[in-house]
Design an enzyme around this catalytic site. Structure first.
Site, PDB file in Angstrom:
ATOM      1  N   THR A 109       1.020  -1.292   0.155  1.00 29.72           N
ATOM      2  CA  THR A 109      -0.073  -0.100   0.025  1.00 29.72           C
ATOM      3  C   THR A 109       1.002   1.213  -0.071  1.00 29.72           C
ATOM      4  OG1 THR A 109      -1.774  -0.898   1.261  1.00 29.72           O
ATOM      5  CG2 THR A 109      -1.452   1.067   1.685  1.00 29.72           C
ATOM      6  N   ARG A 137     -15.433  -5.616  -0.139  1.00 36.40           N
ATOM      7  CA  ARG A 137     -14.713  -5.370   1.155  1.00 36.40           C
ATOM      8  C   ARG A 137     -14.147  -4.166   1.136  1.00 36.40           C
ATOM      9  NH1 ARG A 137      -8.976  -4.448   2.513  1.00 36.40           N
ATOM     10  NH2 ARG A 137      -8.595  -5.412   4.713  1.00 36.40           N
ATOM     11  N   VAL A 138     -14.298  -3.572   2.515  1.00 40.90           N
ATOM     12  CA  VAL A 138     -13.498  -2.039   2.662  1.00 40.90           C
ATOM     13  C   VAL A 138     -12.641  -2.294   3.702  1.00 40.90           C
ATOM     14  CG1 VAL A 138     -13.900   0.261   3.234  1.00 40.90           C
ATOM     15  CG2 VAL A 138     -15.741  -0.692   1.684  1.00 40.90           C
ATOM     16  N   GLY A 139     -11.650  -1.947   3.612  1.00 43.31           N
ATOM     17  CA  GLY A 139     -10.293  -2.154   4.612  1.00 43.31           C
ATOM     18  C   GLY A 139     -10.202  -0.778   5.502  1.00 43.31           C
ATOM     19  N   ASP A 140      -9.087  -0.544   6.069  1.00 48.50           N
ATOM     20  CA  ASP A 140      -8.695   0.523   6.972  1.00 48.50           C
ATOM     21  C   ASP A 140      -8.474   1.933   6.265  1.00 48.50           C
ATOM     22  OD1 ASP A 140      -6.279  -0.920   6.227  1.00 48.50           O
ATOM     23  OD2 ASP A 140      -5.241   0.693   7.079  1.00 48.50           O
ATOM     24  N   THR A 160      -0.506   0.848   6.914  1.00 50.97           N
ATOM     25  CA  THR A 160      -0.473  -0.267   6.180  1.00 50.97           C
ATOM     26  C   THR A 160      -0.502  -1.537   6.751  1.00 50.97           C
ATOM     27  OG1 THR A 160       0.292  -1.473   4.302  1.00 50.97           O
ATOM     28  CG2 THR A 160       2.003  -0.435   5.564  1.00 50.97           C
ATOM     29  N   GLY A 161      -1.059  -2.690   6.310  1.00 50.48           N
ATOM     30  CA  GLY A 161      -1.207  -3.936   6.881  1.00 50.48           C
ATOM     31  C   GLY A 161      -2.457  -4.222   6.992  1.00 50.48           C
ATOM     32  N   GLY A 163      -5.716  -4.928   7.192  1.00 53.54           N
ATOM     33  CA  GLY A 163      -6.833  -3.883   7.619  1.00 53.54           C
ATOM     34  C   GLY A 163      -7.830  -4.099   8.424  1.00 53.54           C
TER      35      GLY A 163
END
Ligand code: ASP
Length: 239
Positions: A109, A137-140, A160-161, A163
């Protein structure tokens, strides 16, 4: 620029969903005004972080998602960028390997934090998300306070990482709060990543800049490429 670089998991070169296409998430935040903008599940925009900025600057909202975000992109003058152009041969190969059950290497990212001469801070983050994520899907990354946060009274942070784990800890805001509580930017970064690992077994990393201009970073992943520059663009350090 980083979104256009196919080596990174953002924009062109994003990881693929389990359906085999690209869905981008991005956000941006201005620490002086606390204005912020985000987009999620965007499939046909070349630079999602610019679309996030347009949401911040041209709408009364913080986040737009999915086809409606694309519709807004068209209104805002972002041309259609077909999904196939965001899919690189390397990511297609990783997708095929993952489908065959092979462990795939990871790409990163992209995130940026900045501080100006007046002590104003800002942060932005952009990603294709976790590889083989479910469609939708929605991440952080587009969630303010989770993957991205900036407040002149605290600090600017980009994460990053994994989420889901970062969301559970509202990690960007947590890190910024540590700076406001008197920790150095580096110490805050290390403490936040330690929390991610120790509390939830999460993998990740983050970058921080404080209003006084201290830089911090930490990661518990094997690598997290990073660099920082002076005001004139000279690279101060990279690693
Ligand atoms: N944090 C991103 C997400 O979960 C992925 C990453 O940073 O690699 O969507």
């Amino acid at each position: 620029m980083l979104e256009d670089d196919p080596h990174f998991n953002a924009g062109t070169g994003s990881t693929l969903t389990s359906a085999g296409d690209v869905e981008c998430d991005a956000s941006i935040m201005d620490g002086e005004t606390l204005r912020c903008g985000a987009v999620a599940v965007v499939k046909d925009v070349r630079n999602p972080v610019l679309l996030a900025r347009a949401v911040m600057e041209r709408t009364a909202h913080v986040m737009l998602a999915g086809p409606a975000a694309s519709a807004f992109a068209r209104e805002a003058g972002f041309p259609v960028h077909p999904n196939e152009l965001l899919v690189t041969p390397a990511q297609r190969a990783r997708f095929e390997a993952a489908r065959a059950g092979a462990a795939a290497s990871k790409t990163g990212t992209v995130g940026a934090v900045a501080r100006d001469v007046h002590g104003h801070v800002a942060a932005a983050t952009s990603t294709g998300g976790m590889s083989m994520k479910l469609p939708g899907r929605v991440g952080d990354t587009p969630l303010v306070g989770c993957g991205t946060y900036a407040d002149d009274a605290l600090a600017a942070v980009s994460c990053t990482g994994h989420g889901e784990r970062i969301i559970q800890l509202t990690l960007a805001r947590h890190t910024a709060d540590l700076v406001a509580a008197g920790r150095s930017a580096m110490d805050a970064a290390r403490a936040a990543v330690a929390l991610l690992g120790n509390r939830l077994g999460g993998d990740g990393g983050l970058i921080v800049v404080s209003p006084s201009g201290e830089v911090g970073f930490a990661h518990n992943t094997p690598a997290m490429t990073r660099a920082w520059t002076a005001a004139d663009g000279t690279i101060v350090a990279e690693g």
